[in-house]
Design an enzyme around this catalytic site. Structure first.
Site, short mmCIF file in Angstrom:
data_model
loop_
_atom_site.label_atom_id
_atom_site.label_comp_id
_atom_site.label_asym_id
_atom_site.label_seq_id
_atom_site.Cartn_x
_atom_site.Cartn_y
_atom_site.Cartn_z
N HIS A 460 -5.27 -7.46 -4.03
CA HIS A 460 -5.13 -6.46 -3.36
C HIS A 460 -3.21 -5.76 -3.34
O HIS A 460 -3.22 -6.95 -3.30
CB HIS A 460 -6.00 -5.93 -1.98
CG HIS A 460 -5.78 -8.01 -1.62
ND1 HIS A 460 -3.99 -7.66 -0.29
CD2 HIS A 460 -6.29 -8.44 -0.70
CE1 HIS A 460 -4.57 -8.63 0.73
NE2 HIS A 460 -5.99 -8.91 0.05
N HIS A 467 -1.98 -10.27 6.86
CA HIS A 467 -1.89 -11.68 7.93
C HIS A 467 -1.14 -10.23 8.90
O HIS A 467 -1.38 -10.83 10.04
CB HIS A 467 -1.83 -12.64 7.45
CG HIS A 467 -2.31 -13.37 6.95
ND1 HIS A 467 -3.09 -13.67 5.66
CD2 HIS A 467 -2.63 -14.66 7.19
CE1 HIS A 467 -4.18 -14.81 4.97
NE2 HIS A 467 -3.75 -15.53 6.76
#
Length: 592
Positions: A460, A467
């Site tokens: 992606h 995160h």
């Protein structure tokens, strides 16, 4: 085509975190006397007018969920049902008042017809690692239509179906939520452009992070590699990492931008201290990789991975678990973590440590009650996990539907082909002339960006970072519930070996030892939570799969997501509650 690369201040937009919406208003005596039914009947009518008049403080923050005693009786179930309906309706009306932000991009997708500045990993590529135009068009078509069948029609690049990796959840960017601000009402600034000095500076930092993966954080002051990294980054006017006295130092190298990030040891105390998980006690020694082994350093392997093929090699693990002591260790942590794991652990550490509640908590000074399902341990532990999925939806919209920024490993391929003479790209000369790039070439024989994971990044786009967005959201929840000024007792660091300047060996990272160095007496809960967010987010940079701006902008987006959820939830409580006050990542104070 030439662009204006004059440095511009990044402006972050994000729904409920917009400037001017910082402080919730205390409940007045009159508003506290209102019945919940009366409030809910009026808030929908007044929201648009209040915002038009410049009163942008969240209207839903001005009441509690209290039900007057007169309403409790034989029909209280019906009343309660109607109140719940009205509350949800007015929350939706309130969120609808916020403007739809613009979503500008860096224009790389328009400027470069070959899409060299955009993410295309997993699609078919030519021998230069440039995406086939028909495949990229199919991706953009699916993103534009939003039709599930169109996503199934995106061509993938690996010639061996058994090795083909799949694109990661692009439709998550179209999902809705029933609480908080809608994902499309947040925005992050354009990513640095492909040919910009800022992108060059970020890439140079990543080459240095790859070179320094095996150097213990405690050795940064004495390592020639980290000294050289600090010196080169200091010379780059468009490097936006932290500095001391205008210079990047070994004490600020690879650190975050938030208050507390450059205080004390590199690794947050919340990644080191023992976690009490119910009846279990969990030490935070991790499974890490052996030093000196990097991936995608050969061009054929790099191209294979860009086409989406599962890599042939696997990680070679250290036979001993260790406390996190270097870049390779922290990269290993974020390769397999549950996305909210570090913050859930931090929450348990805070509870076990007996850190006082945020002064805004209604049970902070209660003589007869403690919080539990509201404002207590079950509330905060559940909410830390809950905001993670909300954050992911917001950032997945930015990744797939707005920016589609290329991964650092893709940029590394452009650098390699340009310097090898097989292609010519408008790469900023700061990268091409970088000391770090030449040091990488001497080490691996190519100009590719060495990766800590065999397959490099997930499939992606890079901007923003999942995160980092989850870090921003989860840490914001912890700041809301705990007193950020509380000093961390008995700070620790992983035990050092004698200086090795690049190889972790022996007992290094096995026991913890007391930390008595600079800042030992000034490590606050708020600062170490900020550092925890930076550690986890920039750990993906140490792996070679994210950029610095992926971290900085996504952290603020996650914060905005959490603030939106806290504001929606505020209207649901029965307690007298004037809001949580805490320090944001930019150092300003907010009351929610």
């Amino acid at each position: 085509m030439m662009r204006d690369h004059t440095p511009k201040k990044r402006v972050h937009q994000g729904g409920n975190a917009s400037p001017g919406q910082g402080k919730g208003r205390p409940l007045s005596a009159s508003s506290r006397s209102l019945t919940r039914r009366g409030f809910l009947g009026s808030v929908g009518r007044g929201a648009a007018g209040a915002i038009a008049a410049g009163v942008v403080g969240p209207l839903l923050e001005r009441t509690s969920a209290r039900v007057e005693a007169a309403e409790i009786g034989p029909v209280s179930g019906v009343v309660r049902r109607d109140q719940a309906f009205q509350l949800r309706q007015d929350a939706a009306v309130f969120q609808r008042q916020f403007p739809i932000p613009d979503h500008p991009t860096n224009a790389d997708e328009v400027l470069f017809p070959t899409k060299i500045g955009n993410y295309s990993k997993g699609l078919p590529h030519n021998d230069l690692g440039e995406v086939l135009p028909t495949a990229y068009d199919a991706l953009v078509h699916a993103l534009s239509s939003g039709q599930p069948d169109d996503f199934e029609g995106i061509p993938l690049g690996c010639p061996d179906p058994e090795r083909q990796r799949k694109l990661v959840d692009p439709q998550a960017g179209l999902a809705f939520d029933l609480q908080g601000t809608d994902s499309h009402q947040f925005a992050i600034p354009p990513a640095p452009a492909f040919d910009s000095p800022e992108e060059a500076a970020e890439m140079i930092e990543l080459y240095w992070m790859a070179l320094a993966r095996d150097i213990a954080f405690t050795e940064y002051d004495t390592s020639p590699t980290t000294q050289s990294a600090a010196a080169e980054l200091s010379r780059l006017s468009d490097f936006l990492g932290p500095r001391t006295g205008g210079q990047v130092t070994t004490g600020t190298l690879f650190r975050g931008f938030t208050p507390g990030d450059v205080e004390g040891p590199y690794i947050s105390q919340f990644l080191l201290k023992t976690v009490t998980f119910g009846a279990e006690e969990i030490t935070q020694q991790i499974r890490t990789a052996l030093p000196g082994i990097d991936y995608m350093t050969e061009y054929a392997d790099w191209l294979d991975v860009q086409n989406g093929c599962t890599p042939q090699p696997s990680v070679q693990f250290d036979p001993r678990r260790r406390y996190t002591r270097n870049g390779r260790d922290i990269a290993a942590y974020v390769q397999v973590d549950v996305l909210f794991q570090a913050y859930f652990n931090a929450c348990l550490i805070l509870l076990e440590m007996g850190v006082p509640l945020n002064p805004g908590n209604p049970y902070h000074d209660s003589e007869t009650q403690v919080g539990f399902g509201t404002f207590g341990a079950p509330h905060v532990t559940a909410l830390v996990a809950e905001v993670a999925t909300r954050a992911l939806k917001a950032i997945w919209y930015e990744k797939w539907f707005v920016h589609r920024r290329l991964r650092p490993e893709e940029f590394g391929g452009r650098v390699h082909n340009h310097l090898s003479g097989t292609a010519s790209y408008p790469i900023h000369p700061d990268v091409l002339n970088s000391q770090a790039v030449q040091a990488v070439f001497r080490r691996i024989g190519s100009y590719l960006l060495p990766q800590a994971y065999p397959g490099g990044s997930p499939l992606h786009p890079s901007y923003g970072a999942g995160h980092a967005t989850v870090a921003g959201a989860c840490v914001t929840i912890l700041k809301a519930f705990f007193d950020g000024s509380f000093l961390i007792p008995n700070p620790v660091v992983p035990s050092p070996d004698p200086p090795t300047h690049g190889r972790a060996a022996g007992a290094h990272g096995l026991p913890l030892v007391p930390y008595t160095g600079p800042g030992a007496d000034n490590l606050t809960v708020g600062g170490e939570l900020n550092k925890l967010a930076a550690n986890i987010a920039t750990a993906r940079n140490f792996a070679g799969i994210h950029w610095r701006s992926d971290y900085t902008e996504s952290l603020k987006l996650g914060e905005a997501v959490a603030i939106g959820i806290l504001r929606d939830q505020r209207a649901t409580y029965n307690e007298d509650f004037d809001g949580f006050t805490f320090t944001k990542f930019d150092g300003t104070t907010i009351t929610v």
